[in-house]
Scaffold this active site. Structure first.
Site, short mmCIF file in Angstrom:
data_model
loop_
_atom_site.label_atom_id
_atom_site.label_comp_id
_atom_site.label_asym_id
_atom_site.label_seq_id
_atom_site.Cartn_x
_atom_site.Cartn_y
_atom_site.Cartn_z
N LYS A 33 49.51 -25.09 13.36
CA LYS A 33 50.13 -25.34 14.66
C LYS A 33 50.43 -26.80 14.93
CE LYS A 33 45.72 -25.51 17.17
NZ LYS A 33 44.92 -24.93 18.26
N GLY A 37 47.69 -30.77 6.72
CA GLY A 37 46.66 -31.76 6.40
C GLY A 37 45.47 -31.68 7.32
N ALA A 113 48.93 -19.52 15.31
CA ALA A 113 48.79 -18.13 14.90
C ALA A 113 47.65 -17.47 15.67
CB ALA A 113 48.52 -18.05 13.40
N GLY A 179 24.97 -42.18 15.75
CA GLY A 179 24.90 -43.02 14.56
C GLY A 179 25.01 -42.23 13.27
N VAL A 181 27.58 -40.26 10.27
CA VAL A 181 28.53 -40.82 9.30
C VAL A 181 29.77 -41.38 10.00
CG1 VAL A 181 30.05 -40.26 7.37
CG2 VAL A 181 27.73 -39.32 7.45
N HIS A 436 30.77 -50.38 -20.66
CA HIS A 436 30.19 -51.64 -20.20
C HIS A 436 31.29 -52.69 -20.07
CE1 HIS A 436 27.24 -54.87 -19.77
NE2 HIS A 436 27.97 -55.56 -20.64
#
Length: 449
Positions: A33, A37, A113, A179, A181, A436
């Site tokens: 709607k 994304g 929908a 506090g 993420v 490395h």
């Protein structure tokens, strides 16, 4: 208009499912709607990380002298350009996702929908004045921001993550309620841009259920940078002057020009019509099994709507499992090795079990850990900064958890995730060869510590 599968919600779960289903030969329709994304791409993961990268570049400029680089005193940032770049990236990626979904042959309906019901073995869905029918239904309607019932909050012009990602004007001071993420990522961004930040958290430590040791180290780092933390503290009121907090029976005022509410998200259950199918709920979401199948054998649910693991990468994997089950491909959802990342600077990442979880369950374990400075690449790229790599093993010496503080934790945590998923022992993991110099070599060093 009849389809094999109808997918409601075009976020990471929805658009991934549409691609996989169409590629598997199913006639597929995807309903969204707002914008393809979902929250992640339009007002969450991607825009937030775009802003955080600008902040990281600004941090690098401020510390460039440590690396032998002189930056003119006139160096400055432009918030309008930062926000403009963010908008450009979101537009580019949403367009790309839409094009990809269409390229697989899935139909996209950019309308809200509503599930009308079920007749003759087909689900009926109304959208944009048209009626659609489908044999299978996958619901991926995501989640909504939780707005707590704090006295006075409705009377002030507060921010949620949506408004914080759009503002081209920086407040002088910001109080963040929560506090976790998301709260810490915004704290990181605004702190880097020179805003005086305060974080109020009801729990004893930031970052919710993540590893407490690395969370505490991140908090210590940001305290040094000027962020004020109020832990074990409740916001009792919000006003024009800031937020009133309470702890141990005492109240005080945290002054702030702007308040950002970031206390979590809740599954979007009410507007899609699941009640028409009598779908069973569990706690704060839709109840699903290991195939993401609901109480109705032809209805599946993926992503935040399950209330299980509100992460975009979880949603993507869930949708793959659901579509595979519809296609008859054996696949099971495994939540034991899903990485969690905090895109602060430095980053924090974790996968598998935490010490706190294992202690609560009475499960035996041991830890091998090293400072990140045992990685030569880390030292070369992080002047004067330390970090931590912690590996957790069970009594059979199998890797069951890993927690990292330090850049680029987000990029290397998947290595430990694979080791957990594959059931590696320390001896088996030790045989992995790391190039490395790389930051990932810290695993090899920690395994022999």
């Amino acid at each position: 208009m009849r389809y094999d599968i109808a997918i409601i919600g075009g976020g990471p779960a929805g658009y991934t499912a549409a691609e996989r289903a169409a590629a598997g030969g199913l006639q597929t329709v995807l309903f969204e709607k707002k914008a393809i994304g979902g929250v992640c791409l339009n007002e969450g993961c991607i825009p937030a990380k775009t802003l955080l990268y600008s902040a990281k570049l600004w941090d690098n400029l401020k510390t460039a002298s440590k690396y032998g680089i002189s930056v003119p005193d006139a160096a400055a940032f432009d918030m309008e350009k930062i926000i403009g770049r963010k908008n450009k990236i979101v537009k580019k990626l949403t367009g790309g996702v839409k094009m990809t979904v269409s390229s697989y042959g899935a139909a996209i309906v950019e309308q809200e929908a509503l599930i009308v019901g079920e007749e003759n073995g087909l689900f009926r869905i109304s959208a944009g004045g048209e009626m659609y029918e489908a044999t299978y239904l996958l619901v991926c309607t995501g989640s909504d921001t939780v707005i707590p019932p704090i006295p006075g909050l409705a009377e002030v012009d507060y921010w949620t993550s949506r408004e914080a990602l759009e503002s081209t004007v920086l407040p002088r001071s910001l109080a963040i309620i929560g506090g976790g993420v998301i709260g810490m990522e915004f704290a990181s961004f605004f702190n880097s841009m020179g805003v005086r930040v305060s974080v109020v958290e009801m729990m004893p430590e930031i970052l919710g259920a993540m590893d407490k040791e690395t969370a505490g180290l991140l908090r210590t780092e940001y305290r040094k940078r000027g962020i004020d933390f109020y832990l074990d503290t409740k916001v009792t009121a919000v006003g024009k002057e800031g937020v009133t907090i309470g702890k141990d029976g005492k109240t005080s005022l945290v002054e702030a020009d702007k308040v950002l509410v970031s206390v979590g998200r809740k599954a979007s259950l009410g507007r899609v019509g699941l009640d028409k199918l009598n779908i069973e709920l569990l706690r704060n979401g839709v109840k699903v099994d290991e195939h993401l199948q609901t109480s109705h054998p032809r209805v599946y649910a993926c992503g935040d709507i399950t209330g299980r693991s509100m992460l975009a990468h979880t949603a993507i994997r869930e949708s793959e499992v659901a579509v595979n089950h519809i296609l008859g491909v054996e696949d099971l959802m495994d939540y034991d090795c899903i990485p969690g990342v905090v895109y602060t600077n430095p980053e924090v990442a974790g996968v598998g079990k935490t010490e706190e979880e294992l202690k609560a369950a009475g499960t035996g374990y041991h830890v091998q850990k090293l400072p990140m400075v045992y990685s030569g690449r880390f030292v070369a790229e992080n002047e004067g900064v330390n970090g931590l790599c912690k590996l957790i093993m069970d009594d059979d010496d199998r890797i069951v958890g890993c927690h990292i503080l330090g850049n680029p934790a987000s990029e290397i945590i998947v290595i430990a995730g694979i080791a957990i998923q594959r059931g590696y022992t320390v001896e088996e993991f030790q045989k992995s060869v790391f190039p490395h110099p790389t930051a990932g070599e810290i695993f090899h060093e920690a395994l022999f510590s």
